[in-house]
Design a protein around this motif. Structure first.
Motif, PDB file in Angstrom:
ATOM      1  N   ILE A  42       0.783  -1.196   0.032  1.00 10.52           N
ATOM      2  CA  ILE A  42       0.032   0.019  -0.019  1.00 10.52           C
ATOM      3  C   ILE A  42       0.961   1.397   0.009  1.00 10.52           C
ATOM      4  O   ILE A  42       1.642   1.425   1.043  1.00 10.52           O
ATOM      5  CB  ILE A  42      -0.886   0.114   1.248  1.00 10.52           C
ATOM      6  N   LEU A  43       0.638   2.124  -0.830  1.00 11.99           N
ATOM      7  CA  LEU A  43       1.499   3.153  -1.027  1.00 11.99           C
ATOM      8  C   LEU A  43       0.897   4.372  -0.912  1.00 11.99           C
ATOM      9  O   LEU A  43       0.104   4.851  -1.995  1.00 11.99           O
ATOM     10  CB  LEU A  43       2.392   3.421  -2.459  1.00 11.99           C
ATOM     11  N   ARG A  44       0.832   5.164   0.084  1.00 11.23           N
ATOM     12  CA  ARG A  44      -0.007   6.209   0.525  1.00 11.23           C
ATOM     13  C   ARG A  44       0.619   7.582   0.137  1.00 11.23           C
ATOM     14  O   ARG A  44       1.478   7.797   0.732  1.00 11.23           O
ATOM     15  CB  ARG A  44      -0.393   5.982   2.035  1.00 11.23           C
ATOM     16  N   PHE A  45      -0.135   8.395  -0.489  1.00  8.54           N
ATOM     17  CA  PHE A  45      -0.098   9.854  -0.522  1.00  8.54           C
ATOM     18  C   PHE A  45      -0.323  10.544   0.647  1.00  8.54           C
ATOM     19  O   PHE A  45      -1.369  10.141   1.623  1.00  8.54           O
ATOM     20  CB  PHE A  45      -0.710  10.627  -1.604  1.00  8.54           C
ATOM     21  N   ALA A  46       0.730  11.216   1.563  1.00 10.72           N
ATOM     22  CA  ALA A  46       0.665  11.645   2.854  1.00 10.72           C
ATOM     23  C   ALA A  46       0.784  13.201   2.720  1.00 10.72           C
ATOM     24  O   ALA A  46       0.702  13.959   1.741  1.00 10.72           O
ATOM     25  CB  ALA A  46       1.477  10.853   3.569  1.00 10.72           C
ATOM     26  N   GLY A  47       1.619  13.651   3.559  1.00 15.31           N
ATOM     27  CA  GLY A  47       1.913  15.129   3.891  1.00 15.31           C
ATOM     28  C   GLY A  47       2.635  15.810   2.886  1.00 15.31           C
ATOM     29  O   GLY A  47       3.844  15.007   2.133  1.00 15.31           O
ATOM     30  N   GLY A  48       2.585  17.169   2.627  1.00 11.37           N
ATOM     31  CA  GLY A  48       3.374  17.756   1.456  1.00 11.37           C
ATOM     32  C   GLY A  48       2.985  17.728  -0.035  1.00 11.37           C
ATOM     33  O   GLY A  48       3.628  18.258  -0.697  1.00 11.37           O
ATOM     34  N   ARG A  49       1.892  16.919  -0.244  1.00 12.01           N
ATOM     35  CA  ARG A  49       1.981  16.453  -1.921  1.00 12.01           C
ATOM     36  C   ARG A  49       0.961  17.920  -2.264  1.00 12.01           C
ATOM     37  O   ARG A  49       1.095  18.258  -3.318  1.00 12.01           O
ATOM     38  CB  ARG A  49       1.028  15.398  -1.951  1.00 12.01           C
ATOM     39  N   GLU A  50       0.428  18.648  -1.372  1.00  7.77           N
ATOM     40  CA  GLU A  50      -0.246  19.704  -1.892  1.00  7.77           C
ATOM     41  C   GLU A  50       0.799  20.755  -2.495  1.00  7.77           C
ATOM     42  O   GLU A  50       0.657  21.385  -3.610  1.00  7.77           O
ATOM     43  CB  GLU A  50      -1.200  20.373  -0.909  1.00  7.77           C
ATOM     44  N   ILE A  51       1.545  21.175  -1.744  1.00  4.38           N
ATOM     45  CA  ILE A  51       2.868  22.203  -1.977  1.00  4.38           C
ATOM     46  C   ILE A  51       3.555  21.652  -3.021  1.00  4.38           C
ATOM     47  O   ILE A  51       4.049  22.345  -3.732  1.00  4.38           O
ATOM     48  CB  ILE A  51       3.319  22.704  -0.665  1.00  4.38           C
ATOM     49  N   THR A  52       4.122  20.347  -3.060  1.00  3.67           N
ATOM     50  CA  THR A  52       4.963  19.935  -3.853  1.00  3.67           C
ATOM     51  C   THR A  52       4.190  19.272  -5.331  1.00  3.67           C
ATOM     52  O   THR A  52       4.870  19.861  -6.397  1.00  3.67           O
ATOM     53  CB  THR A  52       5.505  18.454  -3.400  1.00  3.67           C
ATOM     54  N   LEU A  53       3.303  18.990  -5.308  1.00  3.73           N
ATOM     55  CA  LEU A  53       2.478  18.564  -6.597  1.00  3.73           C
ATOM     56  C   LEU A  53       1.457  19.371  -7.255  1.00  3.73           C
ATOM     57  O   LEU A  53       1.126  19.270  -8.391  1.00  3.73           O
ATOM     58  CB  LEU A  53       2.048  17.018  -6.536  1.00  3.73           C
ATOM     59  N   GLY A  54       0.520  19.740  -6.187  1.00  3.25           N
ATOM     60  CA  GLY A  54      -0.836  20.683  -6.681  1.00  3.25           C
ATOM     61  C   GLY A  54      -1.562  19.514  -7.212  1.00  3.25           C
ATOM     62  O   GLY A  54      -1.554  18.299  -6.982  1.00  3.25           O
ATOM     63  N   ASP A  55      -2.707  20.176  -7.704  1.00  2.00           N
ATOM     64  CA  ASP A  55      -3.919  19.388  -8.058  1.00  2.00           C
ATOM     65  C   ASP A  55      -3.456  18.658  -9.322  1.00  2.00           C
ATOM     66  O   ASP A  55      -4.048  17.260  -9.300  1.00  2.00           O
ATOM     67  CB  ASP A  55      -5.195  20.198  -8.580  1.00  2.00           C
ATOM     68  N   LEU A  56      -2.809  18.925 -10.138  1.00  2.55           N
ATOM     69  CA  LEU A  56      -2.491  17.914 -11.330  1.00  2.55           C
ATOM     70  C   LEU A  56      -1.529  16.968 -10.920  1.00  2.55           C
ATOM     71  O   LEU A  56      -1.825  15.677 -11.419  1.00  2.55           O
ATOM     72  CB  LEU A  56      -1.824  18.815 -12.424  1.00  2.55           C
ATOM     73  N   GLY A  57      -0.410  17.416 -10.056  1.00  2.00           N
ATOM     74  CA  GLY A  57       0.523  16.492  -9.907  1.00  2.00           C
ATOM     75  C   GLY A  57      -0.256  15.287  -8.859  1.00  2.00           C
ATOM     76  O   GLY A  57       0.211  14.089  -9.029  1.00  2.00           O
ATOM     77  N   ALA A  58      -1.243  15.731  -7.903  1.00  2.00           N
ATOM     78  CA  ALA A  58      -2.123  14.434  -7.307  1.00  2.00           C
ATOM     79  C   ALA A  58      -2.628  13.625  -8.071  1.00  2.00           C
ATOM     80  O   ALA A  58      -2.470  12.309  -7.887  1.00  2.00           O
ATOM     81  CB  ALA A  58      -2.875  15.353  -6.358  1.00  2.00           C
ATOM     82  N   LYS A  59      -3.139  14.090  -9.344  1.00  2.00           N
ATOM     83  CA  LYS A  59      -3.808  13.121 -10.280  1.00  2.00           C
ATOM     84  C   LYS A  59      -2.838  12.174 -10.850  1.00  2.00           C
ATOM     85  O   LYS A  59      -3.008  11.147 -11.045  1.00  2.00           O
ATOM     86  CB  LYS A  59      -4.616  13.882 -11.338  1.00  2.00           C
ATOM     87  N   GLN A  60      -1.692  12.934 -11.001  1.00  2.00           N
ATOM     88  CA  GLN A  60      -0.546  12.047 -11.814  1.00  2.00           C
ATOM     89  C   GLN A  60      -0.047  11.118 -10.885  1.00  2.00           C
ATOM     90  O   GLN A  60       0.281   9.941 -11.260  1.00  2.00           O
ATOM     91  CB  GLN A  60       0.317  13.033 -12.332  1.00  2.00           C
TER      92      GLN A  60
END
Length: 337
Positions: free
Chosen positions: A276-294
């Motif tokens: 299980i590979l989980r998105f956790a803290g910091g993804r908002e500032i690092t990736l933004g909305d498009l990066g979260a989808k990617q």
């Protein structure tokens, strides 16, 4: 005349080794993935997604977290604003049992199957263990949800107590590669953390162990960290990206570039094909909305919804809407047991 050796493309190697045979990449192979040029990113993310779909399936596990005790921690983790050793704005505070139950209810309403109780401590004392026990009992009386904990380093007696409380998963991050750890924490060792994880595994609880990328580690050390985790074989790996916190030693570090972060997501999937590979803290500032989808289309199969411990996350509805858009079902509670 001798013929020059033919160089095999690392994505072709990974496709055969990981996708077809289900064998994770080695440390050296992960480094080759991390060193790929940005123009290979789309192909890399597609391969990582194919690996995730084949070896994990389309379901996404959703989790909420709550801080039972915030701030005032005696450790000097250089990324953490909850350390009592730094001039950070986070003050020590506890939440009461009714607030803990309400947070669990709200987490369950979002569709999450996992609720993690976290405390900013070196390890739990008797007061904290008693509060956790009371909180778990109160949650179980009103909410149908799996309960995980993250309470720092444990003794064998505390491991046994948590097991008896019905905690099914314990989070204790190794944070970074063993060789880089002394640059991140000096008040305890990587080996001390590993000892807690070993006891958790031997007690029969699920092991949740990941870390934070972008803390000044080299690509070589990032690959080393992936290999460290693969050797541990945890049930879940939360991937955080450094969100530099004012007042901490890492407060002035640069945010990890999005392409570099996405390569790391894919590389960790290729090193850990069934985890299980989980998105956790910091993804908002690092990736933004498009990066979260990617990222979700590049190997991720679990997310933390809502806010984190000391930083704001994406609204739960935003992540849930994205999963619906991508036609990725939320993992049901009875599949998480």
């Amino acid at each position: 005349m001798t013929q020059a050796p033919v160089r095999t493309d690392i994505l072709d190697v990974a496709r055969e080794q990981v996708l077809e045979r289900g064998e994770g990449l080695s440390q050296e192979q992960v480094l080759q993935i991390l060193q790929l040029s940005d123009d290979r990113l789309t192909d890399l993310l597609q391969l990582a997604h194919d690996v995730r779909m084949k070896h994990c399936g389309p379901e996404v596990e959703v989790e909420g977290i709550i801080s039972l005790k915030t701030g005032g921690c005696p450790e000097d983790c250089h990324f953490c604003s909850q350390s009592g050793l730094f001039a950070s704005p986070v003050r020590s505070a506890w939440i009461d049992i009714p607030a803990l139950v309400e947070a669990a209810k709200q987490t369950a309403k979002s569709g999450a199957t996992e609720f993690c109780i976290v405390a900013a401590v070196r390890g739990p004392d008797k007061r904290l263990m008693a509060q956790v026990a009371a909180g778990i009992e109160a949650i179980r009386a009103e909410v149908d949800i799996q309960i995980a904990c993250s309470l720092g380093m444990l003794t064998q007696e505390q491991v046994d107590e948590l097991k008896a409380m019905g905690v099914h998963r314990y989070n204790h991050n190794l944070e970074t590669a063993r060789s880089h750890f002394p640059n991140v924490v000096t008040t305890h060792s990587w080996e001390e953390r590993f000892g807690t994880l070993k006891m958790i595994r031997e007690a029969g609880m699920e092991v949740c162990c990941g870390g934070i990328l972008g803390m000044g580690e080299s690509l070589e050390q990032r690959a080393e960290f992936a290999a460290d985790l693969a050797a541990l074989d945890p049930d879940e790996v939360p991937l955080n990206f450094l969100n530099p916190r004012p007042g901490t030693p890492f407060g002035d570090l640069d945010v990890l570039p999005a392409a570099e972060a996405l390569k790391a997501v894919a590389a960790f999937r290729l090193a850990l094909p069934r985890t299980i590979l989980r998105f956790a803290g910091g993804r908002e500032i690092t990736l933004g909305d498009l990066g979260a989808k990617q990222g979700i289309l590049g190997g991720i199969n679990a997310v933390i919804v809502g806010n984190y411990l000391t930083t704001l996350g994406r609204p739960a509805e935003t992540d849930l809407d994205l999963l619906e858009e991508l036609q990725m079902p939320i993992k049901a509670l009875n599949d998480s047991i």
